[in-house]
Design a protein around this motif. Structure first.
Motif, PDB file in Angstrom:
ATOM      1  N   TYR A  22      28.766  62.668  48.815  1.00 40.43           N
ATOM      2  CA  TYR A  22      29.165  61.404  48.201  1.00 40.43           C
ATOM      3  C   TYR A  22      28.574  61.248  46.798  1.00 40.43           C
ATOM      4  CZ  TYR A  22      31.317  59.016  52.199  1.00 40.43           C
ATOM      5  OH  TYR A  22      32.157  58.609  53.196  1.00 40.43           O
ATOM      6  N   PHE A  53      33.491  52.015  48.328  1.00 47.20           N
ATOM      7  CA  PHE A  53      32.179  51.424  48.616  1.00 47.20           C
ATOM      8  C   PHE A  53      31.193  52.405  49.236  1.00 47.20           C
ATOM      9  CE2 PHE A  53      29.419  49.067  51.557  1.00 47.20           C
ATOM     10  CZ  PHE A  53      28.948  48.043  50.758  1.00 47.20           C
ATOM     11  N   ASN A  58      26.178  51.304  44.982  1.00 49.85           N
ATOM     12  CA  ASN A  58      26.509  50.667  43.695  1.00 49.85           C
ATOM     13  C   ASN A  58      26.457  49.147  43.829  1.00 49.85           C
ATOM     14  OD1 ASN A  58      26.949  53.256  42.764  1.00 49.85           O
ATOM     15  ND2 ASN A  58      29.162  53.168  43.051  1.00 49.85           N
ATOM     16  N   LEU A  74      36.103  48.109  48.469  1.00 49.81           N
ATOM     17  CA  LEU A  74      37.259  48.734  49.122  1.00 49.81           C
ATOM     18  C   LEU A  74      36.788  50.045  49.744  1.00 49.81           C
ATOM     19  CD1 LEU A  74      39.990  48.229  46.349  1.00 49.81           C
ATOM     20  CD2 LEU A  74      39.375  46.703  48.235  1.00 49.81           C
ATOM     21  N   GLU A  75      37.063  50.205  51.019  1.00 48.94           N
ATOM     22  CA  GLU A  75      36.601  51.404  51.731  1.00 48.94           C
ATOM     23  C   GLU A  75      37.535  51.669  52.909  1.00 48.94           C
ATOM     24  OE1 GLU A  75      34.177  53.850  51.271  1.00 48.94           O
ATOM     25  OE2 GLU A  75      35.142  54.611  53.073  1.00 48.94           O
ATOM     26  N   ASP A  77      36.771  54.165  55.394  1.00 50.27           N
ATOM     27  CA  ASP A  77      36.123  54.875  56.500  1.00 50.27           C
ATOM     28  C   ASP A  77      35.037  54.020  57.165  1.00 50.27           C
ATOM     29  OD1 ASP A  77      34.991  56.660  58.215  1.00 50.27           O
ATOM     30  OD2 ASP A  77      34.523  58.179  56.704  1.00 50.27           O
ATOM     31  N   ALA A 124      42.462  51.895  49.635  1.00 52.51           N
ATOM     32  CA  ALA A 124      42.247  51.157  48.381  1.00 52.51           C
ATOM     33  C   ALA A 124      43.504  51.165  47.504  1.00 52.51           C
ATOM     34  CB  ALA A 124      41.082  51.775  47.613  1.00 52.51           C
ATOM     35  N   PRO A 143      35.670  57.114  43.574  1.00 51.96           N
ATOM     36  CA  PRO A 143      36.332  57.908  44.631  1.00 51.96           C
ATOM     37  C   PRO A 143      35.732  59.314  44.705  1.00 51.96           C
ATOM     38  CG  PRO A 143      37.919  57.107  42.983  1.00 51.96           C
ATOM     39  CD  PRO A 143      36.538  56.914  42.421  1.00 51.96           C
ATOM     40  N   PHE A 144      36.211  60.096  45.660  1.00 51.12           N
ATOM     41  CA  PHE A 144      35.864  61.518  45.674  1.00 51.12           C
ATOM     42  C   PHE A 144      36.404  62.160  44.389  1.00 51.12           C
ATOM     43  CE2 PHE A 144      35.838  60.957  50.453  1.00 51.12           C
ATOM     44  CZ  PHE A 144      34.469  61.115  50.576  1.00 51.12           C
ATOM     45  N   MET A 152      43.791  59.215  43.350  1.00 59.02           N
ATOM     46  CA  MET A 152      42.961  58.043  43.050  1.00 59.02           C
ATOM     47  C   MET A 152      42.777  57.847  41.552  1.00 59.02           C
ATOM     48  SD  MET A 152      42.194  57.092  46.111  1.00 59.02           S
ATOM     49  CE  MET A 152      40.734  56.178  46.546  1.00 59.02           C
TER      50      MET A 152
END
Ligand SMILES: C[S@@+](CC[C@H](N)C(=O)[O-])C[C@H]1O[C@@H](n2cnc3c(N)ncnc32)[C@H](O)[C@@H]1O
Length: 209
Positions: A22, A53, A58, A74-75, A77, A124, A143-144, A152
């Motif tokens: 992450y 998130f 953050n 916004l998440e 998982d 999201a 994002p990733f 994204m």
């Protein structure tokens, strides 16, 4: 989910889905403070969008020393939110993090300084549409990586985020890839170099003029 200790002593998680951590191993919490919160600045009463998130670093870093923040996360998982419940965190955020550990159960939580985090669970890319326009002072865009989740980082998504921000609002993100900065410009952002943290290239800040 596998916890990974980073060089500042904070933990990140490894995502089996994205096949990446992450955060940068140079320091997960350091990244939250330096690439996001300190890079854009946060003041009492700000409305903040935490786009992806995750472990909430953050958002939670932004509440430190601040009051009356309204944060929307916004998440997609729920598992990562469960990880928050028992995640070991550095002393510096221990007290603040403890307010928000149970966010997976309640989805809206406040701390003693009236900072509120509300989570919207799901994609999201869809849920951004339901947020108010011209609303957010700050966006943490996390994002990733673009290699793993190019969808994204499209101009269309940056446009949606831009429309939700107030004039003078700032977005922080870790990538400085040329095509991403170009997509931010197409959306209307003024693009600035962010800080150099944990690698050679700078992060990116988008300003809504
Ligand atoms: C790089 S991590 C975010 C790290 C986070 N900001 C933190 O401080 O821990 C990316 C996050 O985006 C989430 N995610 C991936 N795709 C998503 C989507 N379509 N909608 C919402 N969240 C998504 C992942 O579950 C993961 O938690």
């Amino acid at each position: 989910m596998k916890l990974v200790k980073t060089l500042d002593g904070s933990y990140t998680v490894y995502s089996e889905f994205a096949k990446e951590n992450y955060h940068s191993v140079s320091g997960a919490l350091d990244e939250a403070f330096q690439k996001h919160v300190n890079a854009v600045g946060v003041e009492d009463g700000f409305c903040i969008l935490d786009f992806c998130f995750g472990l909430g670093y953050n958002s939670i870093a932004s509440t430190m020393g601040n009051h009356n923040l309204e944060i929307i996360g916004l998440e997609s998982d729920l598992e990562v939110l469960q990880v928050m419940q028992t995640l070991p965190v550095p002393e510096v955020i221990n007290s603040e993090y403890s307010f928000f550990r149970k966010i997976a159960e309640r989805l809206k939580i406040s701390d003693e300084n009236n900072n509120t985090i509300k989570l919207i669970i799901g994609d999201a890319l869809q849920n951004i549409d339901d947020l108010p326009e011209d609303y957010f002072h700050r966006v943490f865009f996390d994002p990733f990586s673009p290699q793993k989740q190019p969808q994204m980082w499209s101009a269309e998504i940056f446009q949606k985020v831009y429309d939700k921000m107030r004039r003078g609002g700032k977005l922080s993100t870790y990538s400085c890839a040329k095509w991403i900065r170009q997509n931010m410009k197409i959306a209307g952002f003024t693009v600035l170099n962010g800080p150099v943290v944990g690698r050679k290239s700078p992060a990116t800040i988008g300003l809504k003029p």
